[in-house]
Scaffold this active site. Sequence first.
Site, mmCIF file in Angstrom:
data_model
loop_
_atom_site.group_PDB
_atom_site.id
_atom_site.type_symbol
_atom_site.label_atom_id
_atom_site.label_comp_id
_atom_site.label_asym_id
_atom_site.label_seq_id
_atom_site.Cartn_x
_atom_site.Cartn_y
_atom_site.Cartn_z
ATOM 1 N N GLY A 9 0.820 -1.211 0.000
ATOM 2 C CA GLY A 9 0.000 0.000 0.000
ATOM 3 C C GLY A 9 0.850 1.255 0.000
ATOM 4 O O GLY A 9 0.418 2.319 0.437
ATOM 5 N N GLY A 12 -0.223 4.847 -1.444
ATOM 6 C CA GLY A 12 -1.322 5.582 -0.837
ATOM 7 C C GLY A 12 -0.845 6.835 -0.125
ATOM 8 O O GLY A 12 0.316 7.232 -0.234
ATOM 9 N N PHE A 13 -1.741 7.443 0.608
ATOM 10 C CA PHE A 13 -1.439 8.715 1.279
ATOM 11 C C PHE A 13 -0.313 8.551 2.294
ATOM 12 O O PHE A 13 0.744 9.197 2.187
ATOM 13 C CB PHE A 13 -2.717 9.219 1.946
ATOM 14 C CG PHE A 13 -2.547 10.416 2.830
ATOM 15 C CD1 PHE A 13 -1.708 11.465 2.482
ATOM 16 C CD2 PHE A 13 -3.243 10.511 4.028
ATOM 17 C CE1 PHE A 13 -1.554 12.579 3.299
ATOM 18 C CE2 PHE A 13 -3.102 11.611 4.858
ATOM 19 C CZ PHE A 13 -2.257 12.638 4.495
ATOM 20 N N GLY A 15 1.474 5.747 2.824
ATOM 21 C CA GLY A 15 2.544 4.930 2.258
ATOM 22 C C GLY A 15 3.514 5.699 1.402
ATOM 23 O O GLY A 15 4.739 5.507 1.501
ATOM 24 N N VAL A 64 -2.085 -7.501 -2.312
ATOM 25 C CA VAL A 64 -1.702 -8.308 -1.150
ATOM 26 C C VAL A 64 -2.541 -9.567 -1.014
ATOM 27 O O VAL A 64 -2.212 -10.444 -0.215
ATOM 28 C CB VAL A 64 -1.782 -7.508 0.169
ATOM 29 C CG1 VAL A 64 -0.698 -6.454 0.228
ATOM 30 C CG2 VAL A 64 -3.156 -6.912 0.372
ATOM 31 N N ALA A 84 -1.337 -1.790 3.255
ATOM 32 C CA ALA A 84 -2.406 -2.086 2.294
ATOM 33 C C ALA A 84 -3.669 -2.519 3.030
ATOM 34 O O ALA A 84 -3.658 -3.483 3.801
ATOM 35 C CB ALA A 84 -1.959 -3.174 1.329
ATOM 36 N N TYR A 189 -14.859 -2.190 9.666
ATOM 37 C CA TYR A 189 -13.490 -1.709 9.460
ATOM 38 C C TYR A 189 -12.673 -1.897 10.735
ATOM 39 O O TYR A 189 -11.553 -2.428 10.707
ATOM 40 C CB TYR A 189 -13.510 -0.239 9.058
ATOM 41 C CG TYR A 189 -12.156 0.414 9.059
ATOM 42 C CD1 TYR A 189 -11.187 0.048 8.128
ATOM 43 C CD2 TYR A 189 -11.837 1.414 9.987
ATOM 44 C CE1 TYR A 189 -9.933 0.647 8.126
ATOM 45 C CE2 TYR A 189 -10.596 2.014 9.990
ATOM 46 C CZ TYR A 189 -9.646 1.633 9.063
ATOM 47 O OH TYR A 189 -8.411 2.226 9.063
ATOM 48 N N ARG A 257 -12.554 14.450 17.115
ATOM 49 C CA ARG A 257 -11.549 13.529 16.603
ATOM 50 C C ARG A 257 -10.155 14.045 16.957
ATOM 51 O O ARG A 257 -9.946 15.247 17.149
ATOM 52 C CB ARG A 257 -11.668 13.378 15.073
ATOM 53 C CG ARG A 257 -13.021 12.848 14.584
ATOM 54 C CD ARG A 257 -13.220 11.411 14.987
ATOM 55 N NE ARG A 257 -14.474 10.860 14.460
ATOM 56 C CZ ARG A 257 -15.614 10.828 15.136
ATOM 57 N NH1 ARG A 257 -15.683 11.347 16.359
ATOM 58 N NH2 ARG A 257 -16.695 10.266 14.603
#
Length: 378
Positions: A9, A12-13, A15, A64, A84, A189, A257
């Site tokens: 992964g 990605g952002f 990674g 993966v 990933a 998730y 958050r």
Amino acid sequence: MTKKILITGGAGFIGSSLALALSARGHEVTVLDNLARQIHGDDAEASPLFARIRGKVDFVRGDVTSREDLLKVLPGVDTVVHLAAETGTGQSMYAIQHYAEVNVGGTALLLDLIANERFPVSRLVVASSRAVYGEGKYQCAVHGVQYPGARSDAAMAGRQFEHTCPLCQQVLQVLPTDELSALHPSSVYGVTKLTQEQLVLSVGKALGISALAFRYQNVYGPGQSLSNPYTGILSIFSTRIRQGKPVNIFEDGKESRDFVFIDDVVEATVRGIEHEDPLVEVFNVGSGVATDVLNVATTLRQYLDGISDIAVSGQYRAGDIRHNVADLEKVSRLLGFKAQVSFEEGLRRFVDWARSERIADDRYEESLDELRAKGLFK
């Protein structure tokens, strides 16, 4: 000492930012990434995230969940950083099989190959999530520490968004969630992320190799996808404000958050990768500061000189948590990490970057329609 590092992964952002940082520090970096459409768009080769690493690290396009693809990249690797995964709380509540196949199945396959093919891997690092805590840690003034379960549909429909003590009904006060807090994820998730980290830690311990799980909080910053409606409220809000569209704030806007800037996330992860001593540990990675969602929206509108209406709708999604703030004592004590970028500074950097990006196609309403059709958004 130079390491040979595989990042799954890695386009990605998180990674891509990590890959560049590790390469700059002299490590040999290989990235395995499938350049998924939801993250990289229809033309993956033109993806800005992929462009960041193209030609700067060894890149293999693969998945993966593919044994063949993993066998291409594992030989000679001493450190595996497993990023990933499918992300997004809302989407996970109906794409259940897919999330399990990628997040759990992909992790299991990776570890199976490491255990059975005897690759020279000496350190495993996995991207976990604060989602493993579910609603996190709270305090009742009378009855002490509480770990509430997911909020009921009846309470949410009645606009009772805050957690209350089951014994005295007083509103609970949120506490920083530490690594010893109860683990009861409230979304698919979160369940898959908890399974990922438990697989990595268990296998690492059994094989006698270092294994670290980083429970990232809400990561943001330049480079994150502005078109993926499942990657966080900063992307969603900034895109809608730049389009002049209204911003819908769920619940009462007071949900909070722990936003952590990408540079701080990379710094913590690098510290874990380069730590000299063997470790089998879990670490929170955040800022340690809670910011409410309504404040995020109004500040973004100010920074972007926007005119969008901001409406607090009272609507809610299944699987969402109420508050989130991380206890960072452990990561500070063992890895010497402390977040350096305040939310105000990080948001300015994000906005400066976002202004230079094309205004992305807005798939936000489409994502809500999907949730609504399945009874997961009300």
